[in-house]
Write an enzyme that holds these catalytic residues in place. Structure first.
Site, PDB file in Angstrom:
ATOM      1  N   GLU A 130      17.220 -18.073  -7.178  1.00  0.00           N
ATOM      2  CA  GLU A 130      16.821 -16.746  -7.660  1.00  0.00           C
ATOM      3  C   GLU A 130      16.172 -16.854  -9.045  1.00  0.00           C
ATOM      4  O   GLU A 130      15.173 -16.189  -9.331  1.00  0.00           O
ATOM      5  CB  GLU A 130      18.057 -15.832  -7.676  1.00  0.00           C
ATOM      6  CG  GLU A 130      17.880 -14.475  -8.342  1.00  0.00           C
ATOM      7  CD  GLU A 130      16.841 -13.581  -7.699  1.00  0.00           C
ATOM      8  OE1 GLU A 130      16.233 -13.970  -6.690  1.00  0.00           O
ATOM      9  OE2 GLU A 130      16.597 -12.488  -8.240  1.00  0.00           O
TER      10      GLU A 130
ATOM     11  N   LYS B  97       6.231  -4.287  -4.081  1.00  0.00           N
ATOM     12  CA  LYS B  97       7.661  -4.007  -4.122  1.00  0.00           C
ATOM     13  C   LYS B  97       8.236  -3.894  -2.722  1.00  0.00           C
ATOM     14  O   LYS B  97       9.325  -4.352  -2.447  1.00  0.00           O
ATOM     15  CB  LYS B  97       7.890  -2.703  -4.901  1.00  0.00           C
ATOM     16  CG  LYS B  97       9.348  -2.313  -5.064  1.00  0.00           C
ATOM     17  CD  LYS B  97      10.043  -3.268  -6.007  1.00  0.00           C
ATOM     18  CE  LYS B  97      11.523  -3.000  -6.140  1.00  0.00           C
ATOM     19  NZ  LYS B  97      12.242  -4.175  -6.660  1.00  0.00           N
TER      20      LYS B  97
ATOM     21  N   CYS C 191       0.828  -1.209   0.000  1.00  0.00           N
ATOM     22  CA  CYS C 191       0.000   0.000   0.000  1.00  0.00           C
ATOM     23  C   CYS C 191       0.857   1.251   0.000  1.00  0.00           C
ATOM     24  O   CYS C 191       1.915   1.300   0.620  1.00  0.00           O
ATOM     25  CB  CYS C 191      -0.882   0.045   1.238  1.00  0.00           C
ATOM     26  SG  CYS C 191      -1.909  -1.395   1.420  1.00  0.00           S
TER      27      CYS C 191
ATOM     28  N   ARG D   7       5.275   0.039  -6.022  1.00  0.00           N
ATOM     29  CA  ARG D   7       5.208  -0.792  -4.815  1.00  0.00           C
ATOM     30  C   ARG D   7       4.250  -1.973  -4.985  1.00  0.00           C
ATOM     31  O   ARG D   7       4.265  -2.890  -4.178  1.00  0.00           O
ATOM     32  CB  ARG D   7       4.741   0.071  -3.629  1.00  0.00           C
ATOM     33  CG  ARG D   7       5.715   1.163  -3.270  1.00  0.00           C
ATOM     34  CD  ARG D   7       5.056   2.215  -2.412  1.00  0.00           C
ATOM     35  NE  ARG D   7       4.783   1.749  -1.072  1.00  0.00           N
ATOM     36  CZ  ARG D   7       5.577   1.960  -0.030  1.00  0.00           C
ATOM     37  NH1 ARG D   7       6.686   2.630  -0.179  1.00  0.00           N
ATOM     38  NH2 ARG D   7       5.265   1.512   1.152  1.00  0.00           N
TER      39      ARG D   7
ATOM     40  N   LYS E  81      12.427 -15.639  -9.897  1.00  0.00           N
ATOM     41  CA  LYS E  81      12.138 -14.647 -10.952  1.00  0.00           C
ATOM     42  C   LYS E  81      11.083 -15.194 -11.917  1.00  0.00           C
ATOM     43  O   LYS E  81      10.142 -14.494 -12.270  1.00  0.00           O
ATOM     44  CB  LYS E  81      13.388 -14.303 -11.761  1.00  0.00           C
ATOM     45  CG  LYS E  81      14.427 -13.417 -11.143  1.00  0.00           C
ATOM     46  CD  LYS E  81      14.068 -11.963 -10.981  1.00  0.00           C
ATOM     47  CE  LYS E  81      13.436 -11.734  -9.643  1.00  0.00           C
ATOM     48  NZ  LYS E  81      14.308 -11.322  -8.593  1.00  0.00           N
TER      49      LYS E  81
ATOM     50  N   GLU F 187       7.582 -15.334 -10.253  1.00  0.00           N
ATOM     51  CA  GLU F 187       6.985 -14.027  -9.963  1.00  0.00           C
ATOM     52  C   GLU F 187       6.384 -13.365 -11.186  1.00  0.00           C
ATOM     53  O   GLU F 187       5.328 -12.767 -11.098  1.00  0.00           O
ATOM     54  CB  GLU F 187       8.004 -13.003  -9.469  1.00  0.00           C
ATOM     55  CG  GLU F 187       8.951 -13.339  -8.463  1.00  0.00           C
ATOM     56  CD  GLU F 187       9.681 -12.091  -7.965  1.00  0.00           C
ATOM     57  OE1 GLU F 187      10.827 -11.913  -8.388  1.00  0.00           O
ATOM     58  OE2 GLU F 187       9.135 -11.328  -7.173  1.00  0.00           O
TER      59      GLU F 187
ATOM     60  N   TRP G 254      -2.817  -2.667  -1.592  1.00  0.00           N
ATOM     61  CA  TRP G 254      -2.393  -4.045  -1.873  1.00  0.00           C
ATOM     62  C   TRP G 254      -3.156  -4.890  -0.860  1.00  0.00           C
ATOM     63  O   TRP G 254      -2.896  -4.810   0.334  1.00  0.00           O
ATOM     64  CB  TRP G 254      -0.881  -4.162  -1.690  1.00  0.00           C
ATOM     65  CG  TRP G 254      -0.325  -5.499  -2.041  1.00  0.00           C
ATOM     66  CD1 TRP G 254      -0.018  -5.952  -3.290  1.00  0.00           C
ATOM     67  CD2 TRP G 254       0.016  -6.559  -1.138  1.00  0.00           C
ATOM     68  NE1 TRP G 254       0.480  -7.229  -3.207  1.00  0.00           N
ATOM     69  CE2 TRP G 254       0.521  -7.626  -1.907  1.00  0.00           C
ATOM     70  CE3 TRP G 254      -0.054  -6.712   0.251  1.00  0.00           C
ATOM     71  CZ2 TRP G 254       0.947  -8.821  -1.340  1.00  0.00           C
ATOM     72  CZ3 TRP G 254       0.372  -7.904   0.817  1.00  0.00           C
ATOM     73  CH2 TRP G 254       0.864  -8.935   0.011  1.00  0.00           C
TER      74      TRP G 254
ATOM     75  N   ASN H  83      -1.638   1.875   5.678  1.00  0.00           N
ATOM     76  CA  ASN H  83      -0.712   0.860   5.150  1.00  0.00           C
ATOM     77  C   ASN H  83      -0.329  -0.030   6.325  1.00  0.00           C
ATOM     78  O   ASN H  83      -0.026   0.483   7.393  1.00  0.00           O
ATOM     79  CB  ASN H  83       0.512   1.599   4.573  1.00  0.00           C
ATOM     80  CG  ASN H  83       1.642   0.666   4.231  1.00  0.00           C
ATOM     81  OD1 ASN H  83       1.451  -0.542   4.116  1.00  0.00           O
ATOM     82  ND2 ASN H  83       2.826   1.222   4.055  1.00  0.00           N
ATOM     83  N   GLY H  84      -0.372  -1.345   6.140  1.00  0.00           N
ATOM     84  CA  GLY H  84       0.007  -2.238   7.236  1.00  0.00           C
ATOM     85  C   GLY H  84      -1.172  -3.099   7.651  1.00  0.00           C
ATOM     86  O   GLY H  84      -2.164  -3.203   6.920  1.00  0.00           O
TER      87      GLY H  84
ATOM     88  N   HIS I 218      17.403 -37.212  -4.157  1.00  0.00           N
ATOM     89  CA  HIS I 218      16.701 -37.482  -2.896  1.00  0.00           C
ATOM     90  C   HIS I 218      15.203 -37.181  -2.997  1.00  0.00           C
ATOM     91  O   HIS I 218      14.543 -37.001  -1.977  1.00  0.00           O
ATOM     92  CB  HIS I 218      17.345 -36.680  -1.766  1.00  0.00           C
ATOM     93  CG  HIS I 218      18.789 -37.034  -1.550  1.00  0.00           C
ATOM     94  ND1 HIS I 218      19.183 -38.269  -1.077  1.00  0.00           N
ATOM     95  CD2 HIS I 218      19.925 -36.346  -1.801  1.00  0.00           C
ATOM     96  CE1 HIS I 218      20.510 -38.313  -1.025  1.00  0.00           C
ATOM     97  NE2 HIS I 218      20.980 -37.158  -1.460  1.00  0.00           N
TER      98      HIS I 218
END
Ligand code: F6R
Length: 609
Positions: free
Chosen positions: A482, A604, A2, A27, A486, A489, A74, A98-99, A505
């Site tokens: 990573e 973000k 947010c 964000r 990527k 996402e 968000w 926000n939060g 395994h």
């Protein structure tokens, strides 16, 4: 996550609010809204989806007023609908937040008993009703907000305006960042925002609330109070956000621009830690005796955590210092034992990640020396640290981290050399050799970026896949992690990464002729072992994409494609290997037509737990 903005201006604020929200788009958000007060009346417009839908609404039904608040949401509590979009209102009180309010259910039940009717599924609405109930009971706006804050549990930032008060805004911070912008004589006004980037078009004079602060603003200034309601001064500094360029240049997406910026920003970061003339590292500004340090605890989230994993390999192997690496969301809850006289390192692009910040506070309470590697120098993590090691990546706008990651790796590599020197395991000759290998990185990445077309072609086949497996050993294991992150996402293709030796395994059961397997295998001391694992994949029909500086024949099995890497010292291999995995994810996503810069559900700056 947010974004909050608020303006008390000398001209109508609606379009400026939207402009500020646009600067917070990076964000991540799924709805947006603004509220203003004009002629004594509170009005709001909200829309689900991108800001252009809000702008369209405002074209049809404009908002006037010299005071207003705005929000990009968000979703945490309740779906991303217009009804759940902020600002929320109750009897002339309007709030953006926000939060997370962790105790909102209890508060909601109590408010409902008092007759408050809830329109939304959000946690935020309780704040609006609580403040409204305080006002109804005869409290001043300041008292009502202060009393409301005392009832809220969780980490949050909020801004409130009040019908009938066109020169009053109240803001508060507990955990989530909150910046105050001061206008000047030419452009009078006061501003609030989730970060200085949002305020950059209006002012560069910015102060930051500290945890527990609340602020009462009018059009000419602000009074800031701490959690005990004692008036305090918070330093007004000159923000660099106005000088930061936040456009895509000639690129289609911020992510692509940021991938291409890597040679430059890595150079810039290197020149901060390396004396190029003597080819030695320079950490003279860092006040920490690594020689006597028992161990280093590294904590971070997501991509920054993977940078931390690479850092563990580099610092243990080259620096001779034991390193623990933890995911911040788990770290503090297992109540880790911290070595007496130890140091804790936090890695974060935004410097605002709630879990990382909370872990930092845990380590502070355990008397650890706090170091951070952050990209936003004015961030909460930077401000809470004893020592800050900046990455000089510039603003990273694409939600999927790219250049911040490789700059984090750059700082960690330089730090590993410094630690090795301090602990007597790196002599001058080795230092010069490792520094030279680092200095070559920007040029080698530029060379690699010329291979983009080839990587784009390979990504076409990936876009057909349902699942993709990434394998690597040593520092290539975190690069595999990573790469998988990527791809997930931004393309929404399921991807997983394993340490290549772990394949047998369990995950080997997944391999069949439909499974692309991306093997990150620099020709280093572990190469032959990775090759054996790759052969196990090939024997079961897996489609291997081989990322290596070795010749294809060295794979010793059928590979579908190779991304040929330039030769480099193994010390810097992860910095180079990060590039093809970024490009593979990028082009796969572009091919699939997803929203590369703002992938669904992602934020973000993750300022909630
Ligand atoms: C992935 C990504 C996230 C962040 C994570 C931590 O591309 O960007 O996984 O790395 O949310 O964020 P920071 O570094 O801001 O603490």
């Amino acid at each position: 996550m947010c974004g909050i903005v608020g303006i008390i201006g000398s001209s109508p604020v609606a379009s400026n609010l939207v402009d500020a929200l646009k600067r917070l788009e990076y964000r991540g958000y799924d709805s947006a809204g603004i509220a203003t007060i004009h002629d004594g009346h509170l009005m709001r417009r909200r829309a689900k989806g991108k800001l252009r839908f809000l702008e369209n609404k405002l074209k049809d039904e404009p908002l006037e007023g010299l005071i207003g608040i705005g929000h990009t949401r968000w979703a945490t509590h309740g779906k991303p609908t217009e009804v759940n979009a902020h600002p929320h209102v109750s009897e002339g009180v309007s709030v953006v937040h926000n939060g997370i309010i962790e105790n909102f259910k209890t508060l909601r039940v109590a408010l409902e008993k008092d007759g408050y009717v809830f329109e939304t599924e959000t946690d935020t609405e309780v704040i609006a009703h609580l403040i409204a109930s305080g006002l109804k009971a005869g409290q001043s706006p300041e008292d009502a907000v202060f009393f409301t804050l005392s009832q809220l549990e969780g980490a949050f930032a909020l801004a409130v305006i009040f019908e009938g008060h066109e020169d009053l805004m109240i803001g508060a911070r507990r955990g989530s960042p909150f910046a105050i912008g001061y206008g000047d004589e030419d452009e009078p006004g006061m501003y609030v925002g989730s970060d200085a980037i949002a305020l950059a078009p209006f002012t560069n004079r910015v102060a930051y609330l500290e945890d527990g602060d609340f602020v009462v603003l009018n059009g000419t200034g602000a009074k800031i109070y701490d959690q005990d309601r004692v008036e305090v001064q918070r330093k007004i500094s000159t923000s660099m956000a106005q000088t930061l360029v936040v456009d895509k240049g000639n690129h289609r997406h911020f992510m692509m621009k940021e991938i291409h910026e890597q040679p430059d920003v890595i150079s810039r970061t290197l020149s901060h830690y390396i004396d190029l003339a003597s080819e030695r590292v320079d950490f003279s500004a860092l006040d920490l005796d690594f020689k006597s340090l028992p161990r280093l605890t590294v904590t971070a989230c997501g991509t920054a955590f993977y940078a931390g994993l690479v850092g563990k390999y580099l610092i243990e192997k080259w620096g001779g210092l034991p390193v623990d690496v933890d995911i911040a969301s788990e770290f503090r809850y297992r109540e880790p034992l911290m070595a007496e006289g130890g140091a804790a390192l936090f890695i974060s692009q935004s410097g605002e990640t709630a879990d990382s910040l909370a872990s930092l506070k845990y380590c502070k309470a355990k008397n650890q020396k706090i170091l951070s590697i952050v990209n936003v120098s004015e961030s909460s993590i930077a401000r809470e640290s004893d020592e800050v090691l900046p990455t000089l990546a510039g603003p990273e706008i694409g939600v999927a981290s790219t250049k911040a990651f490789t700059c984090q790796l750059t700082v960690l590599a330089a730090l590993a050399i410094h630690i090795g020197k301090s602990r007597g395991v790196i002599d001058e000759a080795l230092e010069v050799k490792l520094v030279r290998s680092l200095v070559e990185v920007p040029r080698l990445i530029s060379e690699l970026l010329t291979e983009e077309k080839r990587i784009e072609e390979i990504s076409h086949s990936l876009s057909q896949a349902r699942d993709v497996l990434y394998l690597g050993r040593g520092t290539s294991f975190p690069i595999a992690l990573e790469g998988a992150l990527k791809l997930k996402e931004i393309s929404y293709i399921h991807a997983e990464a394993y340490a290549a030796g772990e394949l047998k395994h369990g995950p080997i059961a997944l391999i069949d002729e439909n499974m692309p397997v991306i093997v990150v295998a620099p020709e280093d001391e572990l190469f032959d072992k990775t090759v054996s694992n790759m052969q196990e994949v090939a024997a079961r029909g897996g489609k291997i994409i081989f990322i290596s500086d070795a010749e294809a024949e060295r794979a010793g099995c059928e590979i579908v494609d190779q991304i040929k890497m330039p030769k480099c010292h193994p010390f810097v291999a992860p910095l180079l290997l990060a590039i093809p995995v970024q490009l593979l994810a990028y082009y796969t996503a572009v091919h699939m037509g997803t929203d590369v810069d703002q992938p669904r559900n992602l934020a973000k700056s993750v300022t909630v737990e």
